[in-house]
Design a protein around this motif. Structure first.
Motif, PDB file in Angstrom:
ATOM      1  N   GLU A 138       9.162   1.808  -5.556  1.00 12.69           N
ATOM      2  CA  GLU A 138       9.942   1.365  -4.164  1.00 12.69           C
ATOM      3  C   GLU A 138      11.430   1.171  -4.683  1.00 12.69           C
ATOM      4  O   GLU A 138      11.617   0.570  -5.590  1.00 12.69           O
ATOM      5  N   ARG A 139      12.193   1.819  -4.021  1.00 14.93           N
ATOM      6  CA  ARG A 139      13.512   1.380  -4.162  1.00 14.93           C
ATOM      7  C   ARG A 139      14.372   1.404  -2.632  1.00 14.93           C
ATOM      8  O   ARG A 139      13.925   1.643  -1.748  1.00 14.93           O
ATOM      9  N   PRO A 140      15.562   0.719  -2.748  1.00 10.71           N
ATOM     10  CA  PRO A 140      16.299   0.872  -1.377  1.00 10.71           C
ATOM     11  C   PRO A 140      16.885   2.321  -1.083  1.00 10.71           C
ATOM     12  O   PRO A 140      16.653   3.083  -2.131  1.00 10.71           O
ATOM     13  N   LYS A 141      17.146   2.627   0.158  1.00 10.93           N
ATOM     14  CA  LYS A 141      17.289   3.886   0.510  1.00 10.93           C
ATOM     15  C   LYS A 141      18.428   4.534  -0.274  1.00 10.93           C
ATOM     16  O   LYS A 141      18.411   5.826  -0.514  1.00 10.93           O
ATOM     17  N   LYS A 158       2.515   7.149  -3.905  1.00 11.22           N
ATOM     18  CA  LYS A 158       1.277   7.019  -3.310  1.00 11.22           C
ATOM     19  C   LYS A 158       1.187   5.923  -2.311  1.00 11.22           C
ATOM     20  O   LYS A 158       1.546   4.859  -2.565  1.00 11.22           O
ATOM     21  N   TYR A 159       0.402   6.003  -1.014  1.00 10.61           N
ATOM     22  CA  TYR A 159       0.106   4.819  -0.294  1.00 10.61           C
ATOM     23  C   TYR A 159      -0.943   4.194  -0.603  1.00 10.61           C
ATOM     24  O   TYR A 159      -1.189   2.895  -0.364  1.00 10.61           O
ATOM     25  N   GLU A 160      -1.872   4.735  -1.496  1.00 12.68           N
ATOM     26  CA  GLU A 160      -3.026   4.270  -2.093  1.00 12.68           C
ATOM     27  C   GLU A 160      -4.088   3.882  -1.165  1.00 12.68           C
ATOM     28  O   GLU A 160      -5.258   4.060  -1.498  1.00 12.68           O
ATOM     29  N   THR A 161      -3.879   3.232   0.090  1.00 12.54           N
ATOM     30  CA  THR A 161      -4.850   3.027   0.989  1.00 12.54           C
ATOM     31  C   THR A 161      -4.054   2.919   2.352  1.00 12.54           C
ATOM     32  O   THR A 161      -3.033   2.339   2.506  1.00 12.54           O
ATOM     33  N   SER A 162      -4.725   3.686   3.469  1.00 11.47           N
ATOM     34  CA  SER A 162      -4.135   3.769   4.593  1.00 11.47           C
ATOM     35  C   SER A 162      -4.320   2.326   5.487  1.00 11.47           C
ATOM     36  O   SER A 162      -3.891   2.090   6.435  1.00 11.47           O
ATOM     37  N   ASP A 163      -5.107   1.532   4.811  1.00 12.98           N
ATOM     38  CA  ASP A 163      -5.428   0.048   5.473  1.00 12.98           C
ATOM     39  C   ASP A 163      -4.474  -0.986   4.947  1.00 12.98           C
ATOM     40  O   ASP A 163      -4.542  -1.140   3.946  1.00 12.98           O
ATOM     41  N   PRO A 164      -3.699  -1.192   5.842  1.00 12.26           N
ATOM     42  CA  PRO A 164      -2.311  -2.408   5.687  1.00 12.26           C
ATOM     43  C   PRO A 164      -3.066  -3.583   4.944  1.00 12.26           C
ATOM     44  O   PRO A 164      -2.303  -4.235   4.050  1.00 12.26           O
ATOM     45  N   ASP A 165      -4.344  -4.096   5.508  1.00  9.17           N
ATOM     46  CA  ASP A 165      -4.815  -5.167   5.104  1.00  9.17           C
ATOM     47  C   ASP A 165      -5.276  -5.153   3.528  1.00  9.17           C
ATOM     48  O   ASP A 165      -4.823  -6.049   2.703  1.00  9.17           O
ATOM     49  N   GLY A 172      -0.382  -6.399  -3.186  1.00 11.24           N
ATOM     50  CA  GLY A 172       0.532  -7.621  -2.749  1.00 11.24           C
ATOM     51  C   GLY A 172       1.730  -7.113  -2.184  1.00 11.24           C
ATOM     52  O   GLY A 172       2.710  -7.884  -1.634  1.00 11.24           O
ATOM     53  N   GLY A 173       2.040  -5.829  -1.660  1.00  7.40           N
ATOM     54  CA  GLY A 173       3.173  -5.552  -1.090  1.00  7.40           C
ATOM     55  C   GLY A 173       2.470  -4.765   0.323  1.00  7.40           C
ATOM     56  O   GLY A 173       1.697  -5.200   0.745  1.00  7.40           O
ATOM     57  N   ARG A 174       3.608  -4.539   1.103  1.00  5.69           N
ATOM     58  CA  ARG A 174       3.497  -4.184   2.444  1.00  5.69           C
ATOM     59  C   ARG A 174       3.403  -2.636   2.715  1.00  5.69           C
ATOM     60  O   ARG A 174       4.441  -1.722   2.270  1.00  5.69           O
TER      61      ARG A 174
END
Ligand code: 5AD
Length: 329
Positions: A138-141, A158-165, A172-174
């Motif tokens: 992740e980086r700034p725009k 990768k989003y890794e998992t679509s479950d936000p929790d 540890g990220g969002r």
């Protein structure tokens, strides 16, 4: 029985979690039919020839703390490295010499590597004439816009998992931020790759079905599914491996839904099961990544585990031949 597969061919936007559950767990005749239809879709989409990527793992410094990955900041048990610009350019030359046209630069999330990228990306792109694919977090725009300006063609996040929790508890990220980054990457002008991990703790079958629905919404240029591999010196070191069968079924479902998408058959499949990457190709994948990281550094790049499977050009070409396919010319 096969009605569940038929739904995949209809509008992806109408697909629901219950539609996907029987396909995610498909075995026997249903699974064979799923794989067969995935191969048919791949052929009809003109995607049968397998794309080779050459990966250089530029650095294992990482500011993140993902529970599955030994490159997490908290792990003091591994030595840290960053390749020099000269090393990277030498390796990119080897990628070119072996006939591969995509240089895949991967590394932990560390803004400190951006200066290095500024030096190497334009040379790899313009002087060597290779496609440049980045996977560095992740980086700034504005940074993504800079990467594109230097010559990066595409980016995997990768989003890794679509479950936000679940995403939050494991990385540890969002998740929201992760998806925002993907949008920035695409807006900057790069192609995007994303995908999930199968077998995270507390991840249900419904959650895996939601991953597929997220992929269908994002319509990425590349998408992957990878089984979880337990990695020593991580909080998940004693958690069981992810299911190869569910991963293969995910690949096949994604192929039928996303048609032309590039889908890798990941090395993690091979580390769990011998010939696992051929199985991935048989389920509809069409990308293999050959590793060009120098040996002594490779052992420190603990993305999966100490015993990860390192893909050579020979292994890749043999896996492709065993699947009855050819390398893309
Ligand atoms: N098991 C499975 N996938 C992993 N990744 C990293 N570590 C593991 C692991 N132990 C995947 C993540 C990351 C990508 C570069 O590698 O999905 O985004």
């Amino acid at each position: 029985m096969m009605t569940s597969i038929r739904k995949l061919h209809e509008a992806a936007s109408d697909l629901t979690v219950p539609d996907l559950l029987p396909l995610l767990t498909a075995e026997g005749a249903l699974q064979e039919e799923l794989f067969k239809q995935a191969r048919t879709v791949r052929r009809e989409a003109g995607q049968d020839d397998v794309v080779l990527r050459g990966v250089i793992e530029i650095s294992n410094y990482c500011q993140k703390g993902c529970d599955y990955c030994a490159m997490r900041t908290a792990n003091k048990e591994i030595g840290r490295y960053m390749l020099s610009a000269e090393d990277i350019l030498l390796l990119a030359g080897k990628i070119k010499d072996s006939g591969i046209r995509i240089a895949f630069l991967q590394g932990g999330q560390n803004p400190g590597s951006d200066r290095l990228l500024e030096q190497v990306v334009p040379v790899i792109k313009n002087d060597l004439g290779l496609n440049v694919l980045l996977c560095i977090g992740e980086r700034p725009k504005e940074t993504y816009e800079r990467f594109f300006g230097w010559g990066a063609d595409s980016y995997i996040l990768k989003y890794e998992t679509s479950d936000p929790d679940l995403y939050h508890s494991i990385t540890g990220g969002r998740l929201e931020r992760r998806l925002q980054c993907l949008e920035w990457i695409r807006d900057a002008g790069m192609k995007i790759g994303t995908g999930n991990i199968v077998g995270l703790p507390g991840q249900s079958l419904e959650s895996l079905a939601n991953d597929i629905l997220l992929d269908a919404r994002l319509t990425p240029d590349f998408v992957s599914s990878s089984p979880f591999i337990p990695n020593s010196n991580t909080p998940l070191q004693d958690h069981p491996k992810g299911s190869v069968e569910i991963t293969l079924n995910t690949i096949a479902i994604l192929r039928i839904l996303l048609k032309k998408c590039l889908i890798p058959s990941v090395s993690a499949l091979e580390s769990i099961r011998s010939d696992g990457q051929t199985a991935g190709l048989n389920a509809g994948a069409n990308v293999l990544t050959v590793n060009f990281t120098p040996r002594e550094k490779r052992d420190l790049y603990r993305i999966y585990s100490a015993s990860r499977f390192v893909v050579s050009l020979d292994h890749a070409t043999n896996s492709i031949a065993r699947a009855g396919l050819r390398v893309r010319a």
